[in-house]
Design a protein around this motif. Sequence first.
Motif, PDB file in Angstrom:
ATOM      1  N   ILE A   1     -25.113  60.342  58.962  1.00 17.95           N
ATOM      2  CA  ILE A   1     -25.816  59.551  57.946  1.00 17.95           C
ATOM      3  C   ILE A   1     -25.750  58.086  58.342  1.00 17.95           C
ATOM      4  CG2 ILE A   1     -25.852  58.915  55.512  1.00 17.95           C
ATOM      5  CD1 ILE A   1     -24.200  61.509  55.019  1.00 17.95           C
ATOM      6  N   SER A   2     -26.873  57.410  58.312  1.00 20.20           N
ATOM      7  CA  SER A   2     -26.915  55.976  58.598  1.00 20.20           C
ATOM      8  C   SER A   2     -26.537  55.194  57.351  1.00 20.20           C
ATOM      9  CB  SER A   2     -28.305  55.560  59.074  1.00 20.20           C
ATOM     10  OG  SER A   2     -28.614  56.150  60.306  1.00 20.20           O
ATOM     11  N   ILE A   3     -25.503  54.366  57.446  1.00 21.59           N
ATOM     12  CA  ILE A   3     -25.093  53.502  56.342  1.00 21.59           C
ATOM     13  C   ILE A   3     -25.731  52.142  56.569  1.00 21.59           C
ATOM     14  CG2 ILE A   3     -23.136  52.421  55.182  1.00 21.59           C
ATOM     15  CD1 ILE A   3     -21.445  54.778  56.185  1.00 21.59           C
ATOM     16  N   LYS A   4     -26.491  51.681  55.580  1.00 18.76           N
ATOM     17  CA  LYS A   4     -27.282  50.466  55.756  1.00 18.76           C
ATOM     18  C   LYS A   4     -26.744  49.297  54.938  1.00 18.76           C
ATOM     19  CE  LYS A   4     -31.489  53.101  56.765  1.00 18.76           C
ATOM     20  NZ  LYS A   4     -32.898  53.333  56.392  1.00 18.76           N
ATOM     21  N   MET A   5     -27.077  48.101  55.386  1.00 21.80           N
ATOM     22  CA  MET A   5     -26.683  46.891  54.658  1.00 21.80           C
ATOM     23  C   MET A   5     -27.307  46.956  53.266  1.00 21.80           C
ATOM     24  SD  MET A   5     -24.914  44.111  55.047  1.00 21.80           S
ATOM     25  CE  MET A   5     -24.772  42.333  54.809  1.00 21.80           C
ATOM     26  N   PRO A   6     -26.474  46.944  52.215  1.00 19.88           N
ATOM     27  CA  PRO A   6     -27.027  47.095  50.868  1.00 19.88           C
ATOM     28  C   PRO A   6     -27.510  45.772  50.299  1.00 19.88           C
ATOM     29  CG  PRO A   6     -24.651  46.916  50.745  1.00 19.88           C
ATOM     30  CD  PRO A   6     -24.998  46.838  52.212  1.00 19.88           C
ATOM     31  N   ALA A   7     -28.382  45.849  49.313  1.00 16.73           N
ATOM     32  CA  ALA A   7     -28.770  44.678  48.523  1.00 16.73           C
ATOM     33  C   ALA A   7     -27.831  44.638  47.320  1.00 16.73           C
ATOM     34  CB  ALA A   7     -30.226  44.768  48.083  1.00 16.73           C
ATOM     35  N   LEU A   8     -26.828  43.776  47.365  1.00 15.65           N
ATOM     36  CA  LEU A   8     -25.814  43.727  46.316  1.00 15.65           C
ATOM     37  C   LEU A   8     -26.186  42.814  45.166  1.00 15.65           C
ATOM     38  CD1 LEU A   8     -22.602  43.741  48.553  1.00 15.65           C
ATOM     39  CD2 LEU A   8     -23.668  45.648  47.356  1.00 15.65           C
ATOM     40  N   SER A   9     -27.332  42.155  45.270  1.00 16.58           N
ATOM     41  CA  SER A   9     -27.853  41.370  44.152  1.00 16.58           C
ATOM     42  C   SER A   9     -29.367  41.377  44.269  1.00 16.58           C
ATOM     43  CB  SER A   9     -27.323  39.924  44.177  1.00 16.58           C
ATOM     44  OG  SER A   9     -27.975  39.163  45.168  1.00 16.58           O
ATOM     45  N   PRO A  10     -30.092  41.164  43.176  1.00 18.36           N
ATOM     46  CA  PRO A  10     -31.552  41.207  43.224  1.00 18.36           C
ATOM     47  C   PRO A  10     -32.161  40.176  44.157  1.00 18.36           C
ATOM     48  CG  PRO A  10     -30.777  41.347  40.953  1.00 18.36           C
ATOM     49  CD  PRO A  10     -29.582  41.021  41.794  1.00 18.36           C
ATOM     50  N   THR A  11     -31.450  39.080  44.430  1.00 15.09           N
ATOM     51  CA  THR A  11     -31.998  38.021  45.278  1.00 15.09           C
ATOM     52  C   THR A  11     -31.533  38.115  46.719  1.00 15.09           C
ATOM     53  OG1 THR A  11     -30.160  36.559  44.681  1.00 15.09           O
ATOM     54  CG2 THR A  11     -32.152  36.428  43.327  1.00 15.09           C
TER      55      THR A  11
END
Length: 425
Positions: free
Chosen positions: A3-13
């Motif tokens: 499974i590829s773990i990707k850089m998450p968007a931890l805030s809407p901006t």
Amino acid sequence: MPISIKMPALSPTMEQGKLARWLVKVGDTVSAGDIMAEIETDKATMEFEAVDEGTIVAIEIPEGTDNVKVGTVIAQLAGEGEDASAPVAKPAAAAAPAPAAAAAAPAPVAAAPAAAPVKSGDRVIASPLAKRIAAQKGVDLAAVKGSGPNGRIVKADVEGAQPGAAAPVAAAAPAAAPAPVAAPAPVAAALPDFGIPHEDLPLSTMRKTIARRLTESKQQVPHIYLTVDIRLDALLKLRGELNAALAARGVKLSVNDMLIKALGVALTQVPQCNVAFAGDTLRQYARADVSVAVSIPNGLITPIITDASGKGLAAISTGMADLAKRAKEGKLAPTEFIGGTASLSNMGMMGIKQFEAVINPPQGMIMAIGAGEKRPWVLEDGSLGVATAMCATGSFDHRAIDGADGAQLMAAFRELVENPLGLLA
């Protein structure tokens, strides 16, 4: 397959961030909810949790890497039954169609049907957590459409499914573009060396964001500044009486707590100032959520007191103390500091008499509070006396708020502070 773990968007901006620290290494086994890394976003340093179970087989982005775009693959995870020692195949970019073939292809006439669940032989590809949830709910995994990498069925796919039925299938999406890669940091003009001893310090992600947003605000938002002098004696007297009454409950009101309440009430009284501007749209809010500037190491963050006009002073005080403490520890959730309808910045405790704060778009205004001090004051009977007074300066987005409306808000704020019993109503 892994499974590829990707850089998450931890805030809407958040568009990119710094992978500050890995808390796992290759060979480690993780479960859903385990903390895998610390990621420095445009707002704060936040923890990144695993959402699947398996063994870390590759770290694609080393810790300390800056400007990692959201969606970049940062690690690989081998699931249950997969060989964690096998080399991880790198995804190859899809070949573009030849020009002639592309030209000859007929235009599509209808959307393609949703793909069937992906299987490997007779086995449905699903995460261990998804399998457990499906078994508990009696969901047939063979009929569930997976939304994970390569059609893998994940937790979200089975949570909403009915026993024996498939989860709702989303419309087929176009092929995903190749994952973005870490962008190089922008190169600023070199500072001249004047022979003065110095040290060049790299900017944190938060400081870069502050610099960018303040520049955009001052360049794009036409600020208008309105200042009033406000007498504090009645508010200070009421604060002392309330603190004596609240001592048994462990509550101690600050002047700032009372000013937050005053701004919230003033915004509901003058709703023309409780607005956000966006191009050809003006959004008027029905609730006053006050963002409060809090200084933290290497930057500034604005935790939000929601419904400041509707909360009691004790609730504002305890809520603000908790938010400020967790802000300095970097433990705020994005919903606790992103949003707000207006802001308050108080530098009075630092001895600053008066200043003009920069608006935080898309908000329409920010209130800047100076220090309270003893001043000569014309009293109600016309005689000259001494009063404790402060300066308050409202910065308003002149595209959204007229000067007369801003003046009305400043008058309402002053009235509430000088006659603070209105804060208890």
